[in-house]
Scaffold this motif. Structure first.
Motif, PDB file in Angstrom:
ATOM      1  N   THR A 142       0.859  -1.362   0.121  1.00  0.00           N
ATOM      2  CA  THR A 142      -0.014   0.136   0.084  1.00  0.00           C
ATOM      3  C   THR A 142       0.911   1.413   0.009  1.00  0.00           C
ATOM      4  O   THR A 142       0.841   2.218  -0.789  1.00  0.00           O
ATOM      5  N   SER A 143       1.969   1.145   0.851  1.00  0.00           N
ATOM      6  CA  SER A 143       2.554   2.540   0.991  1.00  0.00           C
ATOM      7  C   SER A 143       3.161   2.902  -0.401  1.00  0.00           C
ATOM      8  O   SER A 143       3.510   3.981  -0.739  1.00  0.00           O
ATOM      9  N   LEU A 146       0.859   4.044  -3.054  1.00  0.00           N
ATOM     10  CA  LEU A 146       0.420   5.432  -2.527  1.00  0.00           C
ATOM     11  C   LEU A 146       1.657   6.135  -2.736  1.00  0.00           C
ATOM     12  O   LEU A 146       1.292   7.638  -3.417  1.00  0.00           O
ATOM     13  N   ARG A 150       0.973   9.680  -5.595  1.00  0.00           N
ATOM     14  CA  ARG A 150       1.260  10.834  -5.352  1.00  0.00           C
ATOM     15  C   ARG A 150       2.258  11.435  -6.214  1.00  0.00           C
ATOM     16  O   ARG A 150       2.356  12.573  -6.515  1.00  0.00           O
ATOM     17  N   TRP A 156      -6.148   7.532  -8.371  1.00  0.00           N
ATOM     18  CA  TRP A 156      -6.966   6.337  -7.940  1.00  0.00           C
ATOM     19  C   TRP A 156      -7.828   6.543  -6.937  1.00  0.00           C
ATOM     20  O   TRP A 156      -7.909   7.474  -6.033  1.00  0.00           O
ATOM     21  N   ASP A 157      -9.027   5.854  -7.143  1.00  0.00           N
ATOM     22  CA  ASP A 157     -10.053   6.033  -5.949  1.00  0.00           C
ATOM     23  C   ASP A 157      -9.836   5.235  -4.595  1.00  0.00           C
ATOM     24  O   ASP A 157      -9.984   5.523  -3.453  1.00  0.00           O
ATOM     25  N   VAL A 158      -9.077   4.134  -4.992  1.00  0.00           N
ATOM     26  CA  VAL A 158      -8.885   3.444  -3.604  1.00  0.00           C
ATOM     27  C   VAL A 158      -7.482   2.556  -3.949  1.00  0.00           C
ATOM     28  O   VAL A 158      -7.305   2.342  -5.273  1.00  0.00           O
ATOM     29  N   ILE A 159      -6.646   2.142  -2.911  1.00  0.00           N
ATOM     30  CA  ILE A 159      -5.411   1.438  -3.168  1.00  0.00           C
ATOM     31  C   ILE A 159      -5.584   0.174  -2.436  1.00  0.00           C
ATOM     32  O   ILE A 159      -5.659   0.435  -1.187  1.00  0.00           O
ATOM     33  N   ASP A 163      -0.175  -6.222   0.857  1.00  0.00           N
ATOM     34  CA  ASP A 163      -0.377  -6.391   2.153  1.00  0.00           C
ATOM     35  C   ASP A 163      -1.620  -6.216   2.896  1.00  0.00           C
ATOM     36  O   ASP A 163      -1.864  -6.791   4.155  1.00  0.00           O
TER      37      ASP A 163
ATOM     38  N   ARG B 129      -4.272  18.023   1.651  1.00  0.00           N
ATOM     39  CA  ARG B 129      -3.710  17.412   0.786  1.00  0.00           C
ATOM     40  C   ARG B 129      -2.441  17.841   0.121  1.00  0.00           C
ATOM     41  O   ARG B 129      -1.761  17.019  -0.408  1.00  0.00           O
ATOM     42  N   ARG B 130      -2.549  18.910   0.076  1.00  0.00           N
ATOM     43  CA  ARG B 130      -1.313  19.604  -0.660  1.00  0.00           C
ATOM     44  C   ARG B 130      -0.021  19.336   0.110  1.00  0.00           C
ATOM     45  O   ARG B 130       0.887  19.350  -0.517  1.00  0.00           O
ATOM     46  N   GLY B 131      -0.347  19.384   1.360  1.00  0.00           N
ATOM     47  CA  GLY B 131       1.067  18.931   2.213  1.00  0.00           C
ATOM     48  C   GLY B 131       1.167  17.674   2.798  1.00  0.00           C
ATOM     49  O   GLY B 131       2.228  17.185   3.183  1.00  0.00           O
ATOM     50  N   TYR B 132       0.103  16.952   2.977  1.00  0.00           N
ATOM     51  CA  TYR B 132       0.067  15.516   3.581  1.00  0.00           C
ATOM     52  C   TYR B 132      -0.575  14.636   3.037  1.00  0.00           C
ATOM     53  O   TYR B 132      -1.631  14.851   1.978  1.00  0.00           O
ATOM     54  N   ILE B 133      -0.326  13.518   3.180  1.00  0.00           N
ATOM     55  CA  ILE B 133      -1.309  12.257   2.720  1.00  0.00           C
ATOM     56  C   ILE B 133      -2.435  12.384   3.493  1.00  0.00           C
ATOM     57  O   ILE B 133      -2.772  12.518   4.604  1.00  0.00           O
ATOM     58  N   ASP B 157      -6.511  10.281  -0.563  1.00  0.00           N
ATOM     59  CA  ASP B 157      -5.162   9.645  -0.981  1.00  0.00           C
ATOM     60  C   ASP B 157      -5.626   7.890  -0.937  1.00  0.00           C
ATOM     61  O   ASP B 157      -4.935   7.512  -2.009  1.00  0.00           O
ATOM     62  N   VAL B 158      -5.971   7.570  -0.090  1.00  0.00           N
ATOM     63  CA  VAL B 158      -5.869   6.381   0.439  1.00  0.00           C
ATOM     64  C   VAL B 158      -7.007   6.014   1.559  1.00  0.00           C
ATOM     65  O   VAL B 158      -7.277   6.999   2.060  1.00  0.00           O
ATOM     66  N   LEU B 182       0.581   2.320   6.089  1.00  0.00           N
ATOM     67  CA  LEU B 182       1.268   3.700   5.418  1.00  0.00           C
ATOM     68  C   LEU B 182       2.789   3.531   5.536  1.00  0.00           C
ATOM     69  O   LEU B 182       3.261   4.349   5.107  1.00  0.00           O
TER      70      LEU B 182
END
Lengths: 248, 248
Positions: A142-143, A146, A150, A156-159, A163, B129-133, B157-158, B182
């Motif tokens: 996943t990570s 992801l 990014r 993606w809608d979903v990942i 794992d 989201r611009r700075g973080y997951i 994102d996930v 993650l």
């Protein structure tokens, strides 16, 4: 005109989720890894055949997963397998991993998190997404998926990483548990891949299937997967073309 | 100016992923469920106190999860628990679920998939989201959270559903397994919630924490969670305000 979901001839179901094999199908791992390996070699003032390095690293991936598929090893993420294989590839190309610091090795391992999309991928995925749920169906964790999304801008809608399914393709559980997380019958899920063997396993598990040709995934001299080898539901030369065939 | 991640005073880590409790924090479940229950009642020419219906349905949620948390019942998804609880709520409000067809009941159950975001949620999440997951950290299952995201336009994102962690909040595993997927240390993950007890459990598991006030989640007469009850890392009146505090 109202969007009407594509009905898969092979499964008889309307397709609701279109999931993509990622390495090779959505992103160009060979160019991406080679570029980052070349930069690494240059920083260490050493010569390197960067494409061969990428090919060699990739070639160790199936045997490593096979130990897990067969049950002789507990599940480990693709990041872990890539990191283990990296030592071997480095030695093969004249580097001593024991003389490199952990952060450098980790950064090089994360080459797989920063792969470039094929030219049609972003536009194609955005198109498919207008009518369907889109996501990867990959052996990546996943990570990793992801980070890749990014970095490359994959919408993606979903990942659902390996794992989460705890199973590596082409084991049936990899496909079936993914459909289960989505709460769809397998036949309402389509796998899109540039690899006939992946599609074969997906079809056996009951999924709808689509082939995308990626004739330079392995470079100019590629001999396998140049064309569909079965009557997959759909076949296209790009994801944008696939979106069109799906009516999205 | 280059973006600099927020460092959590409580965990000492730079925050990389900002995850949101969803029911109540990101979406207005009470208004959403009540609106759909009212439409259902109208279609069946029956009177209904739709807000009470929503409150009653929601109130059965904690006891149902508790049976799973305590180990007296195998894991079941929130969709399953909602569906079981629905029969009881319908009876309580004068409907006989046995006289309703399965599709109608399923559609009503899917009210939870179609909840409206709070007014600040979409803009706020896009900013964070611009700075973080960004992603949910919810007791919802993956397919529920995915439908909700597509219906409401939530830019995750996930999505790591409780069917992936196989643990319901506030059990520590719910937070810790999410961080593990993650590939972040717990302290690099922030939980944002409108509920002090959720934040308390997240902090005990080692996560960074932020409170968002949602003073009408339970209607005008709400008495709990009107203010932060501890020194959470951050506290804001909206997700847009939180984004600003995070420097995103």
């Amino acid at each position: 005109m109202k969007f009407k979901p594509y009905r898969s001839p092979s499964t008889g179901c309307e397709v609701r989720a279109v999931l993509f094999d990622t390495f090779g199908t959505v992103v160009d791992w060979r160019t991406g890894v080679a570029r980052q390996a070349a930069a690494f070699a240059a920083a260490h003032r050493q010569d390197l055949d960067a494409e061969a390095f990428a090919d060699d690293w990739r070639s160790l991936y199936q045997p490593a997963m096979e130990a897990i598929r067969s049950g002789s090893r507990e599940f480990a993420t693709l990041d872990t397998l890539h990191r283990e294989n990296l030592d071997q590839v480095l030695r093969h190309h004249g580097f001593d991993p024991d003389r490199l610091d952990a952060r450098t090795l980790e950064e090089l391992n994360r080459s797989w998190h920063r792969l470039p999309p094929w030219p049609d991928s972003l536009e194609g995925l955005a198109s498919v997404r207008r009518g369907y749920i889109v996501g990867p169906l990959s052996n990546g964790n996943t990570s990793l998926l992801l980070d890749m999304a990014r970095n490359a801008g994959l919408p993606w809608d979903v990942i659902i990483g390996s794992d989460m399914t705890r199973a590596y393709k082409p084991l049936p559980a990899a496909y079936l548990r993914t459909a289960e997380f989505l709460d769809f019958r397998p036949g309402a899920v389509m796998l899109v891949a540039a690899h006939n063997n992946d599609l074969r396993a997906a079809r056996e598990a009951g999924l709808a299937t689509a082939f995308i040709a990626r004739p330079t995934e392995y470079g100019q001299g590629q001999v396998a997967d140049l064309a569909p080898e079965s009557d997959w539901d759909l076949s296209a030369s790009s994801i944008t073309e696939l979106a069109h065939e799906l009516g999205a």
